[in-house]
Write an enzyme that holds these catalytic residues in place. Structure first.
Site, mmCIF file in Angstrom:
data_model
loop_
_atom_site.group_PDB
_atom_site.id
_atom_site.type_symbol
_atom_site.label_atom_id
_atom_site.label_comp_id
_atom_site.label_asym_id
_atom_site.label_seq_id
_atom_site.Cartn_x
_atom_site.Cartn_y
_atom_site.Cartn_z
ATOM 1 N N LEU A 190 0.828 -1.136 -0.156
ATOM 2 C CA LEU A 190 0.029 -0.041 -0.050
ATOM 3 C C LEU A 190 0.988 1.327 0.058
ATOM 4 O O LEU A 190 1.766 1.155 0.613
ATOM 5 C CB LEU A 190 -0.909 -0.043 1.270
ATOM 6 C CG LEU A 190 -1.684 -0.995 1.432
ATOM 7 C CD1 LEU A 190 -2.569 -0.951 2.712
ATOM 8 C CD2 LEU A 190 -2.989 -1.232 0.450
ATOM 9 N N ASP B 202 2.931 -5.965 2.680
ATOM 10 C CA ASP B 202 3.333 -4.788 3.619
ATOM 11 C C ASP B 202 3.889 -5.468 4.853
ATOM 12 O O ASP B 202 4.330 -4.732 5.938
ATOM 13 C CB ASP B 202 2.240 -3.741 4.074
ATOM 14 C CG ASP B 202 1.959 -3.008 2.967
ATOM 15 O OD1 ASP B 202 2.734 -2.096 2.658
ATOM 16 O OD2 ASP B 202 0.783 -2.908 2.074
ATOM 17 N N GLU C 119 5.757 -3.385 12.899
ATOM 18 C CA GLU C 119 5.279 -2.595 13.998
ATOM 19 C C GLU C 119 3.874 -2.672 14.140
ATOM 20 O O GLU C 119 3.281 -2.555 15.266
ATOM 21 C CB GLU C 119 5.810 -1.207 13.884
ATOM 22 C CG GLU C 119 5.397 -0.297 14.809
ATOM 23 C CD GLU C 119 5.896 1.008 14.927
ATOM 24 O OE1 GLU C 119 6.659 1.438 15.834
ATOM 25 O OE2 GLU C 119 5.642 1.755 14.046
ATOM 26 N N HIS D 196 0.270 7.879 10.442
ATOM 27 C CA HIS D 196 0.177 7.188 11.822
ATOM 28 C C HIS D 196 0.915 8.276 12.854
ATOM 29 O O HIS D 196 1.308 9.197 12.427
ATOM 30 C CB HIS D 196 1.001 6.143 11.867
ATOM 31 C CG HIS D 196 0.730 4.876 11.220
ATOM 32 N ND1 HIS D 196 1.461 4.055 10.299
ATOM 33 C CD2 HIS D 196 -0.565 4.159 11.558
ATOM 34 C CE1 HIS D 196 0.639 3.052 10.108
ATOM 35 N NE2 HIS D 196 -0.480 2.934 10.779
ATOM 36 N N CYS E 33 8.516 1.398 11.914
ATOM 37 C CA CYS E 33 7.708 0.526 11.178
ATOM 38 C C CYS E 33 8.289 -0.842 11.067
ATOM 39 O O CYS E 33 7.600 -1.897 10.991
ATOM 40 C CB CYS E 33 7.011 0.842 9.939
ATOM 41 S SG CYS E 33 6.564 2.584 9.658
HETATM 42 C C1 CIR Z 1 0.997 0.621 5.074
HETATM 43 O O1 CIR Z 1 0.447 1.414 4.118
HETATM 44 O O2 CIR Z 1 0.328 0.094 5.681
HETATM 45 C C2 CIR Z 1 2.474 0.267 4.719
HETATM 46 N N1 CIR Z 1 2.740 0.623 3.197
HETATM 47 C C3 CIR Z 1 3.276 1.425 5.410
HETATM 48 C C4 CIR Z 1 3.043 1.216 7.206
HETATM 49 C C5 CIR Z 1 3.955 1.955 7.724
HETATM 50 N N2 CIR Z 1 3.965 1.830 9.109
HETATM 51 C C6 CIR Z 1 3.917 2.417 10.076
HETATM 52 O O3 CIR Z 1 4.288 3.591 9.799
HETATM 53 N N3 CIR Z 1 4.019 1.999 11.561
#
Ligand code: CIR
Length: 253
Positions: free
Chosen positions: A18, A60, A65, A161, A248
């Protein structure tokens, strides 16, 4: 002090993860290189790194995290709000069970992603975002209060986030960008302010004697060094392409 960290190697499907970033398609070879350097940095910080293999069902899933909130005494398995990521919690559970006996769960209709949770000593801040809803935040708050922690729910305005815009370095010091620079919930802390052009550097991690920061943000790095923190810089370009930051990529406990 963190003794352990858990990471997951990005898979070939990583390029299908994503994103809202508009920074182009990640280059797989570079992603793996950057991930390897991340693991080395966690080792340099003195943690024992559990490296999980890539998962073919979840592009993903290197952003581990988001699957859990870990404390020294108990774990909370999250309930990711992104439908394509929700099953990641089942892939992570065995690993968490190998470290914890006391495990709580966020349950539907509550959703929660670990990226929205910031721990400052015995106080947790829980962001309400497009991924973490009020119900999920309240479930976590109840669990934390039961375990004698404090918890504050923080609705986000713009950040993806909570930890996209704020990190805790220890010594009552936060690194803040954008909407958190003057946010009343964080006014009692000492602040390292990240300028708008370096906003991505607000997501950094204090791991024992070091602060790991993304490479290429000299103003923020200097401010941290001036405040007495030893920094390790890591190239993060391929994670940034999928809205991912340093925090993350690991669970730290
Ligand atoms: C998402 O959209 O979920 C992932 N591409 C990125 C997640 C990033 N996670 C975070 O900031 N803890």
């Amino acid at each position: 002090m963190f003794k352990n960290t858990i990471v997951r190697v990005p898979g070939e499907n990583y390029i299908n993860g994503l994103t809202t970033a508009n920074l182009g398609t990640p280059l797989l070879e570079k992603v793996l290189e950057q991930h390897e350097a991340y693991i080395e940095a966690l080792k340099k910080c003195g943690t024992e790194v559990t490296v999980l293999q890539s998962h073919a069902d979840f592009p993903d899933s290197t952003f581990v995290e988001d699957t859990a909130v870990l404390t020294s005494k108990f774990a909370v398995i999250s309930n990711p709000g992104a439908p394509t990521r929700n099953g990641e919690i089942h892939a992570m559970e065995p690993s968490i069970k190998s470290f914890y006996e006391n495990i709580y769960y966020i349950k539907a209709p509550g959703t929660l992603e670990g990226g929205d949770i910031l721990q400052i000593e015995d106080h947790f801040y829980i962001g309400i975002s497009t991924r973490t809803n009020q119900e999920g935040a309240e479930q976590l708050k109840t669990i934390l209060e039961l375990e004698n922690y404090k918890a504050t729910i923080v609705p986000l305005e713009k950040f993806f986030h909570l930890k996209t815009g704020i990190s805790y370095l220890g010594n009552q010091t936060v690194v803040v960008a954008g909407e958190f620079i003057d946010h009343p919930d964080f006014n009692s802390y000492k602040k390292i302010i990240v300028p708008p052009e370096e906003e991505y550097a607000a997501n950094c991690i204090r791991v024992n004697d070091y602060v790991i920061i993304p490479a290429g943000y000299p103003i923020t790095k200097q401010k941290m060094n001036d405040a007495g923190y030893q920094t390790i810089e890591l190239e993060m370009s391929e994670f940034r392409k999928l809205d991912g930051g340093l925090s993350c990529l690991s669970l730290r406990f």
